[in-house]
Design a protein around this motif. Structure first.
Motif, PDB file in Angstrom:
ATOM      1  N   TRP A 111      -6.952  69.045  77.390  1.00 51.28           N
ATOM      2  CA  TRP A 111      -6.306  67.996  78.197  1.00 51.28           C
ATOM      3  C   TRP A 111      -5.653  66.994  77.275  1.00 51.28           C
ATOM      4  CZ3 TRP A 111      -7.174  70.356  82.541  1.00 51.28           C
ATOM      5  CH2 TRP A 111      -6.407  69.936  83.614  1.00 51.28           C
ATOM      6  N   MET A 167      -1.376  65.169  82.585  1.00 49.60           N
ATOM      7  CA  MET A 167      -2.385  65.791  81.735  1.00 49.60           C
ATOM      8  C   MET A 167      -2.142  65.516  80.252  1.00 49.60           C
ATOM      9  SD  MET A 167      -2.606  69.479  83.692  1.00 49.60           S
ATOM     10  CE  MET A 167      -2.764  69.541  85.483  1.00 49.60           C
ATOM     11  N   ASP A 203      -3.908  67.301  90.801  1.00 45.77           N
ATOM     12  CA  ASP A 203      -4.533  68.282  89.907  1.00 45.77           C
ATOM     13  C   ASP A 203      -5.308  67.579  88.798  1.00 45.77           C
ATOM     14  OD1 ASP A 203      -3.469  70.352  91.376  1.00 45.77           O
ATOM     15  OD2 ASP A 203      -1.790  70.712  90.025  1.00 45.77           O
ATOM     16  N   ASP A 204      -4.713  66.528  88.244  1.00 41.01           N
ATOM     17  CA  ASP A 204      -5.344  65.793  87.154  1.00 41.01           C
ATOM     18  C   ASP A 204      -6.653  65.160  87.614  1.00 41.01           C
ATOM     19  OD1 ASP A 204      -5.258  64.960  84.450  1.00 41.01           O
ATOM     20  OD2 ASP A 204      -4.566  62.973  85.040  1.00 41.01           O
ATOM     21  N   LEU A 248      -9.168  68.155  87.712  1.00 44.43           N
ATOM     22  CA  LEU A 248      -9.472  68.999  86.563  1.00 44.43           C
ATOM     23  C   LEU A 248      -9.671  68.278  85.237  1.00 44.43           C
ATOM     24  CD1 LEU A 248      -6.784  71.757  87.278  1.00 44.43           C
ATOM     25  CD2 LEU A 248      -9.161  71.727  88.021  1.00 44.43           C
ATOM     26  N   SER A 249      -9.307  67.015  85.143  1.00 45.84           N
ATOM     27  CA  SER A 249      -9.295  66.336  83.850  1.00 45.84           C
ATOM     28  C   SER A 249     -10.681  65.884  83.403  1.00 45.84           C
ATOM     29  CB  SER A 249      -8.368  65.120  83.904  1.00 45.84           C
ATOM     30  OG  SER A 249      -8.420  64.412  82.679  1.00 45.84           O
ATOM     31  N   ILE A 291      -9.174  79.113  89.035  1.00 42.07           N
ATOM     32  CA  ILE A 291      -9.092  78.870  87.590  1.00 42.07           C
ATOM     33  C   ILE A 291     -10.348  79.381  86.895  1.00 42.07           C
ATOM     34  CG2 ILE A 291      -8.940  77.107  85.791  1.00 42.07           C
ATOM     35  CD1 ILE A 291      -7.437  75.356  87.780  1.00 42.07           C
ATOM     36  N   LEU A 345     -11.624  72.740  81.513  1.00 38.65           N
ATOM     37  CA  LEU A 345     -10.588  73.622  82.055  1.00 38.65           C
ATOM     38  C   LEU A 345      -9.212  73.353  81.469  1.00 38.65           C
ATOM     39  CD1 LEU A 345     -11.670  73.607  85.804  1.00 38.65           C
ATOM     40  CD2 LEU A 345     -12.135  75.354  84.077  1.00 38.65           C
ATOM     41  N   SER A 346      -9.144  72.525  80.445  1.00 42.44           N
ATOM     42  CA  SER A 346      -7.835  72.190  79.886  1.00 42.44           C
ATOM     43  C   SER A 346      -7.140  73.400  79.276  1.00 42.44           C
ATOM     44  CB  SER A 346      -7.975  71.089  78.837  1.00 42.44           C
ATOM     45  OG  SER A 346      -8.852  71.478  77.801  1.00 42.44           O
ATOM     46  N   GLY A 371      -5.257  74.474  82.121  1.00 34.20           N
ATOM     47  CA  GLY A 371      -4.647  73.444  82.941  1.00 34.20           C
ATOM     48  C   GLY A 371      -3.141  73.506  83.049  1.00 34.20           C
ATOM     49  N   GLU A 372      -2.466  73.696  81.913  1.00 28.66           N
ATOM     50  CA  GLU A 372      -1.002  73.712  81.937  1.00 28.66           C
ATOM     51  C   GLU A 372      -0.476  74.910  82.719  1.00 28.66           C
ATOM     52  OE1 GLU A 372       0.355  73.426  77.922  1.00 28.66           O
ATOM     53  OE2 GLU A 372      -0.464  71.420  77.626  1.00 28.66           O
ATOM     54  N   ALA A 412      -1.067  74.228  86.483  1.00 30.37           N
ATOM     55  CA  ALA A 412      -0.138  73.225  86.991  1.00 30.37           C
ATOM     56  C   ALA A 412       1.282  73.785  87.117  1.00 30.37           C
ATOM     57  CB  ALA A 412      -0.145  72.007  86.072  1.00 30.37           C
TER      58      ALA A 412
END
Length: 348
Positions: free
Chosen positions: A5, A39, A69-70, A73-74, A103, A180-181, A184-185, A188
């Motif tokens: 992240w 993110m 989302d952030d 998941l962040s 995910i 989960l980073s 993450g991208e 997203a």
């Protein structure tokens, strides 16, 4: 393991090349561009055949989606869904969204295929080495510190449960910390693509950080072209150009996010087996897959594996993979047979 992240300066591993997102086209042919931050990195959408009057509403919808989302998941937000799960010390299944279930399920599948090298429970090690919310260490972590952090990891301690009323996430190790980073991208990027489809838009290029997905044609009625950057932080130069043909692409690289400690370069990519940053010659792994999420998972696992094991896995799993290795003062590249179908000749 990969992007953690990112709240560090980030330059995406991809950029559009001639003919895909030109800003010097005539007003009638130019792409509509939306962009912002999420993110800890940048997001961008290029749209063909969409009226300028829709820009404000689409920009707002995209940013709201990514902000949501952030919040889910962040690991940088103490009140995010994943942070609350990490703070929980019990073993009862915790409710999660279908998105998060997707995910984690994808992460567990790729983790198994990579012999645990792609591990979303590696958060304690990421934090120990200073690539998470914790501060950068002042000294190299000791073996005892590494062993203690590794004892809190392991994909075998995590499971997704599907029930009639929804999805749940369960851990049997109280201190398990899910990060989960790594995915993450990619997630997203796919999420933005679904938003464009919902809005009735079918000619677009969307990207979040180092993940990209395309559909349809660009403003010149030609395929979107995406360039893979050379693995160096000294310049923005093209290593290869691809036509994604409606697929997603993601790159994991050890050349952007690092710091110097005790005279050594410390990569943000952590090997969960050793508990230490990778040391091998593989500096970049690019994967093209049906979704950006899947590509985003595979590229991390390949980077941790190293050049030889990554090649073997790519061939065994029929993956579209492009690897770049450090060779002396230069680089050498390798691509799987599946990747060759996407490669385009570079124009001088």
């Amino acid at each position: 393991m990969k992007k953690n992240w990112l709240y560090f300066p980030v330059v995406a591993a991809f950029f559009m090349v001639s003919g895909c997102d030109q800003h010097n086209q005539s007003a009638g042919d130019s792409a509509l561009v939306l962009e912002g931050r999420t993110m800890g990195t940048f997001w961008r959408i290029s749209l063909a055949g969409v009226d300028e009057s829709r820009k404000e509403s689409l920009q707002k919808a995209a940013q709201q989606l990514l902000d949501s989302d952030d919040r889910e998941l962040s690991t940088w937000k103490d009140d995010s869904v994943i942070s609350r799960f990490n703070q929980y010390r019990g073993s009862e299944p915790q409710p999660i969204s279908d998105n998060m279930a997707d995910i984690v399920t994808m992460s567990l599948r790729i983790g198994q295929k990579t012999a645990g090298k792609m591990d979303i429970t590696v958060g304690p090690l990421v934090n120990l080495w200073g690539f998470g919310p914790a501060k950068q260490p002042l000294a190299t972590p000791s073996q005892a510190q590494i062993d203690a952090a590794r004892a809190l990891t392991g994909l075998q301690h995590l499971r997704v449960i599907q029930r009639s009323e929804g999805a749940y996430l369960q851990k049997d190790l109280p201190g398990l910390y899910v990060d989960l980073s790594t995915m993450g991208e990619g997630f997203a990027t796919d999420h933005l693509a679904r938003l464009m489809e919902k809005e009735g838009i079918n000619n677009y290029l969307v990207s979040v950080g180092g993940a990209v997905l395309t559909r349809g044609k660009n403003a010149e009625d030609k395929p979107w072209k995406v360039a893979i950057q050379k693995p160096t932080d000294k310049e923005n130069a093209v290593q290869a150009v691809v036509d994604l043909q409606g697929h997603g692409i993601s790159t994991s690289g050890s050349y952007r996010n690092y710091y110097e400690l005790d005279g050594k370069r410390i990569s943000h990519i952590i090997d969960p087996t050793t508990g230490r940053p990778i040391q091998h010659k593989l500096v970049s792994a690019t994967v093209i897959a049906t979704t950006a999420l899947e590509a985003d998972g595979w590229d991390t696992g390949l980077m941790v594996l190293g050049e030889e094991q990554a090649k073997a896995l790519a061939l065994r799993e029929n993956l579209a993979v492009y690897l770049i290795e450090k060779q002396g003062d230069g680089f050498s590249s390798w691509m799987s047979p599946q990747f060759k179908a996407f490669i385009l000749p570079q124009q001088e």
